[in-house]
Structure formats: structure tokens, C-alpha cells
Design an enzyme around this catalytic site. Structure first.
Site, PDB file in Angstrom:
ATOM      1  N   GLU A   1       9.316 -12.354  28.323  1.00  0.00           N
ATOM      2  CA  GLU A   1       9.140 -13.494  29.225  1.00  0.00           C
ATOM      3  C   GLU A   1      10.420 -14.285  29.414  1.00  0.00           C
ATOM      4  OE1 GLU A   1       5.902 -15.664  27.496  1.00  0.00           O
ATOM      5  OE2 GLU A   1       4.401 -14.235  28.212  1.00  0.00           O
ATOM      6  N   VAL A   2      11.246 -14.379  28.377  1.00  0.00           N
ATOM      7  CA  VAL A   2      12.534 -15.057  28.462  1.00  0.00           C
ATOM      8  C   VAL A   2      13.594 -13.966  28.430  1.00  0.00           C
ATOM      9  CG1 VAL A   2      14.110 -16.702  27.382  1.00  0.00           C
ATOM     10  CG2 VAL A   2      11.634 -17.111  27.301  1.00  0.00           C
TER      11      VAL A   2
ATOM     12  N   HIS B   1      11.394 -11.968  17.394  1.00  0.00           N
ATOM     13  CA  HIS B   1      10.357 -12.818  16.814  1.00  0.00           C
ATOM     14  C   HIS B   1      10.202 -12.437  15.345  1.00  0.00           C
ATOM     15  CE1 HIS B   1       8.513 -14.260  20.671  1.00  0.00           C
ATOM     16  NE2 HIS B   1       9.121 -13.159  21.114  1.00  0.00           N
TER      17      HIS B   1
ATOM     18  N   ASP C   1       9.848 -21.222  17.032  1.00  0.00           N
ATOM     19  CA  ASP C   1       9.243 -20.967  18.341  1.00  0.00           C
ATOM     20  C   ASP C   1       8.356 -22.154  18.689  1.00  0.00           C
ATOM     21  OD1 ASP C   1       7.490 -19.973  20.459  1.00  0.00           O
ATOM     22  OD2 ASP C   1       8.136 -17.959  19.885  1.00  0.00           O
ATOM     23  N   ILE C   2       8.482 -22.671  19.919  1.00  0.00           N
ATOM     24  CA  ILE C   2       7.667 -23.826  20.318  1.00  0.00           C
ATOM     25  C   ILE C   2       6.242 -23.423  20.696  1.00  0.00           C
ATOM     26  CG2 ILE C   2       9.638 -25.248  20.998  1.00  0.00           C
ATOM     27  CD1 ILE C   2       8.829 -24.645  23.956  1.00  0.00           C
TER      28      ILE C   2
ATOM     29  N   HIS D   1      15.674 -11.672  22.141  1.00  0.00           N
ATOM     30  CA  HIS D   1      15.231 -12.504  21.025  1.00  0.00           C
ATOM     31  C   HIS D   1      14.268 -11.736  20.137  1.00  0.00           C
ATOM     32  CE1 HIS D   1      12.518 -13.316  24.420  1.00  0.00           C
ATOM     33  NE2 HIS D   1      11.576 -13.695  23.565  1.00  0.00           N
TER      34      HIS D   1
END
Length: 146
Positions: free
Chosen positions: A96-97, A103, A31-32, A101
Site C-alpha cells: 500500500e505504501v 513488517h 506502525d500506526i 518496508h
């Protein structure tokens, strides 16, 4: 809503990613914007904006890969004591995206990450009522036996 996100670009190879794992169905990468060092995202390679759009078998594979990543985090230089899995499904849940996904968040004592909630203490009758409603919906809509 546009089905293509930064994750689509990462899958296509047109955006950079620090990959941890990849196979024909799933991609895991750093994760960035990590909440703790070693925070990894696991995504399906097919576009699925929500869990409702994701094939259940592929959803299961996301968690299988997440389990392997969690074990690797513990065994790596991250050397975490624990791991949280988090998946936000929908705006209200914090998504948010809009590409499913998972985490995988490594945890160490005093890392500053935590969930904040206000647990309640409902009456058993209320819990039983909601359990019946949810179980009935599972039976009607997903083919589960209650």
C-alpha cells in the site's frame, strides 16, 4: 508514480514517528495501524519503491535490523511468543505504501492475526520445472550460480 511517501516525510523528520531504531541506512518505528501490539516497520532511508530498486546489501540490513527488533520485542513489555516478518512487494502482494518496508509483527496466542492461504499439492515434475525456470532466471539476471 510519486517516489515520495509518508515514509520519506518520516525520514526527513517532517512527519511524526515513534522510533524504535535508527542508523545511517535504516529506520524502525511503530506502525500506526498495528495488527498486534508492538507491530514495527523497518525501512531503508533511501527511496526504493520495490525490492527490485533496493540494493541487496541494504535489503539484507533490513532483515538484520528486523532480527534485532524481533529479539527486543520478546525481551520488552510486548513479551511475544513469536514474530512474523512480512514484506509486500507490489500491488498484487498487498503493498500500500510504495517504499520498501518490512513488517515485524509480534505474535501471542489468540492474537487474531494469521495468514490465510489455500496450499496446493503439485506434482514433483511441476515443482522441478518451476525450480529450473526460477534457478535459470537467477543465474542469468542476478549473477547467482545454480
Amino acid at each position: 508514480m510519486n517516489p515520495y511517501t509518508i515514509f520519506s516525510e518520516i525520514i526527513a523528520g517532517s512527519a511524526p514517528a515513534s522510533k524504535v531504531y535508527e542508523d545511517a541506512d535504516v529506520l524502525a518505528f511503530m506502525d500506526i495501524r498495528p495488527v498486534t501490539p508492538g507491530h514495527v516497520l523497518v525501512i531503508p532511508k533511501v527511496v526504493a519503491r520495490s525490492l527490485a530498486e533496493l540494493d541487496p546489501a541494504l535489503g539484507g540490513k533490513l532483515f538484520q535490523v528486523g532480527q534485532r527488533v524481533a529479539a527486543a520485542l520478546r525481551d520488552s513489555e510486548v513479551a511475544c511468543d513469536g514474530v512474523n516478518f512480512f514484506l509486500a512487494d507490489g500491488v498484487t502482494a498487498g503493498q500500500e505504501v510504495f517504499h520498501v518496508h518490512l513488517h515485524v509483527i509480534p505474535r501471542t496466542p489468540g492474537d487474531g492475526f494469521g495468514l490465510r492461504a489455500r496450499p496446493t499439492s503439485p506434482a514433483r515434475a511441476d515443482l522441478d520445472y518451476l525450480a529450473g525456470s526460477i534457478g535459470g532466471s537467477l543465474s542469468r539476471n542476478a549473477g547467482f550460480d545454480s
